[in-house]
Enzyme design. Sequence first.
Site, PDB file in Angstrom:
ATOM      1  N   LYS A  14      52.319  35.298  38.661  1.00  0.00           N
ATOM      2  CA  LYS A  14      51.518  34.157  39.091  1.00  0.00           C
ATOM      3  C   LYS A  14      50.245  34.103  38.246  1.00  0.00           C
ATOM      4  O   LYS A  14      49.248  34.755  38.542  1.00  0.00           O
ATOM      5  CB  LYS A  14      51.142  34.240  40.569  1.00  0.00           C
ATOM      6  N   SER A  60      39.227  40.647  41.284  1.00  0.00           N
ATOM      7  CA  SER A  60      38.014  41.079  41.961  1.00  0.00           C
ATOM      8  C   SER A  60      38.315  42.117  43.029  1.00  0.00           C
ATOM      9  O   SER A  60      39.416  42.176  43.583  1.00  0.00           O
ATOM     10  CB  SER A  60      37.315  39.874  42.604  1.00  0.00           C
ATOM     11  N   THR A  61      37.307  42.917  43.325  1.00  0.00           N
ATOM     12  CA  THR A  61      37.454  43.922  44.373  1.00  0.00           C
ATOM     13  C   THR A  61      37.668  43.263  45.728  1.00  0.00           C
ATOM     14  O   THR A  61      38.448  43.761  46.551  1.00  0.00           O
ATOM     15  CB  THR A  61      36.219  44.839  44.391  1.00  0.00           C
ATOM     16  N   ALA A  66      39.220  40.420  46.403  1.00  0.00           N
ATOM     17  CA  ALA A  66      40.625  40.007  46.499  1.00  0.00           C
ATOM     18  C   ALA A  66      41.535  41.223  46.599  1.00  0.00           C
ATOM     19  O   ALA A  66      42.534  41.209  47.321  1.00  0.00           O
ATOM     20  CB  ALA A  66      41.002  39.157  45.289  1.00  0.00           C
ATOM     21  N   GLU A 117      43.805  46.860  39.775  1.00  0.00           N
ATOM     22  CA  GLU A 117      42.783  47.082  38.751  1.00  0.00           C
ATOM     23  C   GLU A 117      41.672  46.094  39.056  1.00  0.00           C
ATOM     24  O   GLU A 117      41.835  44.888  38.891  1.00  0.00           O
ATOM     25  CB  GLU A 117      43.369  46.865  37.352  1.00  0.00           C
ATOM     26  N   CYS A 126      35.954  43.312  32.963  1.00  0.00           N
ATOM     27  CA  CYS A 126      35.735  44.275  34.046  1.00  0.00           C
ATOM     28  C   CYS A 126      35.142  45.583  33.548  1.00  0.00           C
ATOM     29  O   CYS A 126      34.462  46.286  34.290  1.00  0.00           O
ATOM     30  CB  CYS A 126      37.040  44.538  34.796  1.00  0.00           C
ATOM     31  N   GLU A 181      28.792  43.061  40.407  1.00  0.00           N
ATOM     32  CA  GLU A 181      29.427  42.598  39.172  1.00  0.00           C
ATOM     33  C   GLU A 181      29.106  41.123  38.955  1.00  0.00           C
ATOM     34  O   GLU A 181      29.472  40.264  39.763  1.00  0.00           O
ATOM     35  CB  GLU A 181      30.940  42.800  39.251  1.00  0.00           C
TER      36      GLU A 181
END
Length: 484
Positions: free
Chosen positions: A178, A231-232, A234, A252, A286, A386
């Site tokens: 996706k 993202s962390t 998500a 990741e 990242c 971030e």
Amino acid sequence: MSHDRDTFFIGGGWAAPASTDVLEVVSPHSEQVVARVPEGTPADIDAAVAAARKAFDEGPWPRMSPEERIAVVEAFSGLYAGKLAEMADLITIEMGSPTSFANLAQSPAPWMQIESFLTIAREFPWEATRPGALGGPVVVRHEPVGVVAAIPPWNVPQFTIMSKVIPAILAGCTVVVKPAPETPLDAYLMAELLMEAGVPEGVVNIVAGGRETGEHLVSHPGVDKVAFTGSTAAGRKIAAICGEQLKRVSLELGGKSAAIVLDDADLAATIEGLKFTALMNSGQACVAQTRILASRANYDNVLDALVEGVAKMQVGDPMDPATEIGPMVAQRQQERVEKYIALGQEEGARVALGGNGMPEGLDHGWYVRPTIFADVDNRMRIAQEEIFGPVLSVIPFDDVDDAVRIANDSEYGLAGTVWTTDDKAGLDVARRVRTGTYGVNTYTMDFAAPFGGFKNSGVGREFGPEGLGQFTELKSIYTSLPAT
């Protein structure tokens, strides 16, 4: 040249979408629509998962020998190598990555991943016999985990697709990809190359879509494993869904990495290195080392050199080969970065370079001025959160122990560097900083070695034999037969 598409890649061919919903791909530089593609719905995901499920449960791919799968991926790699420039251009068009970076990393690095995974797969212990503790031999097999949901982000789309798709299919899995709604175009070119290489139908399926589409894919009962980069926030949601279903997952996630500049560092070489490690892909990375740690005794020298170096970087049209910093991927990202720049000033940090407002000479596009904050306390939000843009915080430290403490004072643990002329001292620092990857006077990702993060930077590893192993299940077979 039109980049419009009107189908998805499902079951080995082009499939009509279930709805008329459309994703508009907008150039971050011109702010104009450059392509329209179908937007995936739950029905489209259902079709893609069904195709992947059929290919895994009934098709030839999982039942081929590793050598047969390797041969198909070798063919794909050869075709991919011939499309590196086209792939790089597509990614620059859709998300604004400077063409200099796109031609360095956005397409060559994915191809290097393919080649690296092929080398690893040729040597991987797919099935091995070991002596058992009770006397008889034990056969240990690596078998494919099943249907994989691969969900890449928009910042390095092919790079993060390849880290999932290639080890998955080499292991015998089938995949539903996706792509992010901002960057669907590169995946279509990849699909064409997969077809040409002879990858069997249903082994790889591609449906672009937004958050709802992704959540439907993650929670789909036909999916055995989720591989996600993003993202962390998500990642936490995905992990919760997978935990509830006992579904395999690798994540990741984000980073807020620190670059420690020791007093003996070659400052000119360090600044050249930091310009890349901190600001690669316009800061939308990242692993970007956006916390620059300098000793109090050397602080002004490091700050002045960094300001001078970054001020010379060219900001502008990402298709210009001279551009080093391009636009943010979307207006919302531009606004997010600008809010952090305002927040840094509210927190008491001093703007040493940049600040809010469009870069000089630009009157359109989702640009922000490369910004360096001085006098930053590591407790400030600009040092802890971030930002994902060209914003750097220069933080003072007292001694090496204090530098390591500050580097570790983060919820993240993805990357980092130390800059010094004393390699032994650099390795000592590297061993003490709690991150999944680290560099001494450099930073890179070696595809033969595992990549991933400590703490909130993720779960699991990509690249290397460890990354391939993430897409296998281990089976032990006990036998009374003698080992062969």
